[in-house]
Design a protein around this motif. Structure first.
Motif, PDB file in Angstrom:
ATOM      1  N   HIS A   1       0.719  -1.319   0.043  1.00  0.00           N
ATOM      2  CA  HIS A   1      -0.021  -0.326   0.134  1.00  0.00           C
ATOM      3  C   HIS A   1       0.619   1.405   0.024  1.00  0.00           C
ATOM      4  CE1 HIS A   1      -3.315  -2.652   0.239  1.00  0.00           C
ATOM      5  NE2 HIS A   1      -2.716  -2.913   1.555  1.00  0.00           N
TER       6      HIS A   1
ATOM      7  N   CYS B   1      -5.212   4.275  -0.135  1.00  0.00           N
ATOM      8  CA  CYS B   1      -3.377   3.367  -0.034  1.00  0.00           C
ATOM      9  C   CYS B   1      -3.316   3.654   1.512  1.00  0.00           C
ATOM     10  CB  CYS B   1      -2.854   3.235  -1.486  1.00  0.00           C
ATOM     11  SG  CYS B   1      -3.771   2.067  -2.588  1.00  0.00           S
ATOM     12  N   ARG B   2      -2.553   4.869   1.830  1.00  0.00           N
ATOM     13  CA  ARG B   2      -1.898   5.835   1.843  1.00  0.00           C
ATOM     14  C   ARG B   2      -2.332   5.027   3.418  1.00  0.00           C
ATOM     15  NH1 ARG B   2       3.234   6.954   1.396  1.00  0.00           N
ATOM     16  NH2 ARG B   2       2.643   8.297  -0.012  1.00  0.00           N
ATOM     17  N   ALA B   3      -3.610   4.916   3.627  1.00  0.00           N
ATOM     18  CA  ALA B   3      -4.416   5.078   4.869  1.00  0.00           C
ATOM     19  C   ALA B   3      -4.797   3.293   5.327  1.00  0.00           C
ATOM     20  CB  ALA B   3      -5.743   5.308   5.544  1.00  0.00           C
ATOM     21  N   ARG B   4      -3.976   2.477   4.607  1.00  0.00           N
ATOM     22  CA  ARG B   4      -4.539   1.817   4.706  1.00  0.00           C
ATOM     23  C   ARG B   4      -2.811   1.264   5.217  1.00  0.00           C
ATOM     24  NH1 ARG B   4      -7.037  -2.721   0.363  1.00  0.00           N
ATOM     25  NH2 ARG B   4      -6.705  -3.883   2.416  1.00  0.00           N
ATOM     26  N   HIS B   5      -1.905   1.565   4.179  1.00  0.00           N
ATOM     27  CA  HIS B   5      -0.401   1.631   5.055  1.00  0.00           C
ATOM     28  C   HIS B   5      -0.586   1.700   6.495  1.00  0.00           C
ATOM     29  CE1 HIS B   5       3.593   0.863   4.952  1.00  0.00           C
ATOM     30  NE2 HIS B   5       4.264   2.693   4.924  1.00  0.00           N
ATOM     31  N   ASN B   6      -1.156   2.720   6.954  1.00  0.00           N
ATOM     32  CA  ASN B   6      -0.538   3.422   8.693  1.00  0.00           C
ATOM     33  C   ASN B   6      -2.060   2.302   9.444  1.00  0.00           C
ATOM     34  OD1 ASN B   6       0.710   4.890   7.721  1.00  0.00           O
ATOM     35  ND2 ASN B   6      -0.230   6.668   6.815  1.00  0.00           N
ATOM     36  N   ASP B   7      -2.914   1.733   8.703  1.00  0.00           N
ATOM     37  CA  ASP B   7      -3.849   1.196   9.892  1.00  0.00           C
ATOM     38  C   ASP B   7      -2.719  -0.036  10.284  1.00  0.00           C
ATOM     39  OD1 ASP B   7      -5.764   2.624   9.365  1.00  0.00           O
ATOM     40  OD2 ASP B   7      -6.786   1.418   8.085  1.00  0.00           O
TER      41      ASP B   7
END
Length: 247
Positions: free
Chosen positions: A211, A241-247
Motif C-alpha cells: 500500500h 492506500c496511505r491510510a491502509r498502510h498506516n492502519d
C-alpha cells in the motif's frame, strides 16, 4: 480530393478522427471527464468516410471501435461526475444500440478484410467487443483480450499498447504476473509523462498489498494527470492506500 487521391490519405485521416474521438472519450483538460459531443462528431465523420470507402476494412473497424467505446459513456461517471472504472460500471447503462451498431461494423470490417491480417483498428474493436459481450465484469475474457493486445503490440510496437497488454495479463493471470511487465516500461521515454503508467503500477501494487508503494505511484500519477476529475480520483486512491498502510 479526387477518388484516386483518397487511399494515400486514409491512414492520416483515420488517425485524426481517432484522436478527436479519444479527446472526447477521455478529455485531456477541462472540468469534464468526457466530452460526448466530440465522440459523436468523430463517429459521424467516420461513418461518412465508410460510405465513401465501403471496401476499406479499417474504416469500418474504426467506426466499430468508436461505437463500442461510446456505448459506455453514460456509465463512465457517477451522479456527481466522478469517474467509474470499467469493472465497476452499471452495464444496464450501456447503450445496446451502439453496441449492436459496433458489432455490425466490426463484421463489415472482417468481411472487407477477407483473408488479410487484421489491422490495428480491427484489433482494438475486437478488444472492445470482448468487453461489450461480457454480461458481467467477472465474465470478461481477459485471456483473449491479452492475446489481442499481443497481436496489436506486434503490429505497432507501441509502449501504450504494451501497458494495456500488461493490464489485461494482470486481470487474466494476477497482478504478480503483470507488475514486471509494467516495471519494464519505466525507462521508456515516450511514457515519462504518461500518468497511466504509474496509475497502473499503483493499482497492481495495491492488489499485492504493497500500500505504501501504491500510494507513491498514485501520487505520481495524480501529479501527471491533466484532467482535474482524473487528478482528484488518483489523489483519492493515493490517500486510501496511505491510510491502509498506516492502519
Amino acid at each position: 480530393p479526387q477518388r484516386a487521391d483518397l487511399p494515400p490519405r486514409l491512414s492520416a485521416v483515420l488517425h485524426v478522427l481517432y484522436l478527436v474521438f479519444n479527446e472526447g472519450h477521455a478529455a485531456s483538460s477541462g472540468d469534464d471527464w468526457a466530452r460526448p459531443d466530440l465522440c459523436a462528431e468523430a463517429l459521424r465523420l467516420t461513418r461518412v468516410l465508410a460510405a465513401l470507402m465501403p471496401r476499406e476494412a479499417e474504416v469500418h473497424a474504426l467506426a466499430a471501435l468508436m461505437a463500442l467505446q461510446a456505448s459506455r459513456l453514460d456509465a463512465r461517471t457517477d451522479a456527481d461526475g466522478h469517474p467509474v472504472l470499467l469493472p465497476d460500471q452499471d452495464r444496464t447503462r450501456w447503450d445496446r444500440g451502439s453496441i449492436d451498431a459496433g458489432l455490425a461494423a466490426l463484421a463489415q470490417a472482417q468481411t472487407a478484410r477477407g483473408t488479410a491480417s487484421p489491422g490495428g483498428y480491427e484489433l482494438q474493436a475486437a478488444i472492445a467487443a470482448c468487453h461489450a459481450l461480457a454480461p458481467t465484469a467477472d465474465a470478461t475474457d481477459w485471456a483473449r483480450i491479452a492475446a489481442l493486445y499481443g497481436q496489436l503490440l506486434a503490429l505497432t510496437g507501441s509502449p501504450v499498447v504494451a501497458l494495456n497488454r500488461a493490464v489485461a495479463i494482470g486481470m487474466a493471470a494476477g497482478p504478480a504476473a503483470a507488475l514486471p511487465l509494467v516495471d519494464a516500461l519505466a525507462g521508456d521515454a515516450t511514457l515519462a509523462d504518461y500518468h497511466l503508467l504509474p496509475g497502473v503500477r499503483g493499482d497492481l501494487l495495491a492488489k499485492l498489498g504493497r500500500h505504501a508503494d501504491a500510494a507513491d505511484a498514485f501520487e505520481r500519477a495524480a501529479c501527471l494527470a491533466r484532467n482535474p476529475r482524473e487528478r482528484d480520483w488518483l489523489g483519492a486512491r493515493a490517500a486510501g492506500c496511505r491510510a491502509r498502510h498506516n492502519d
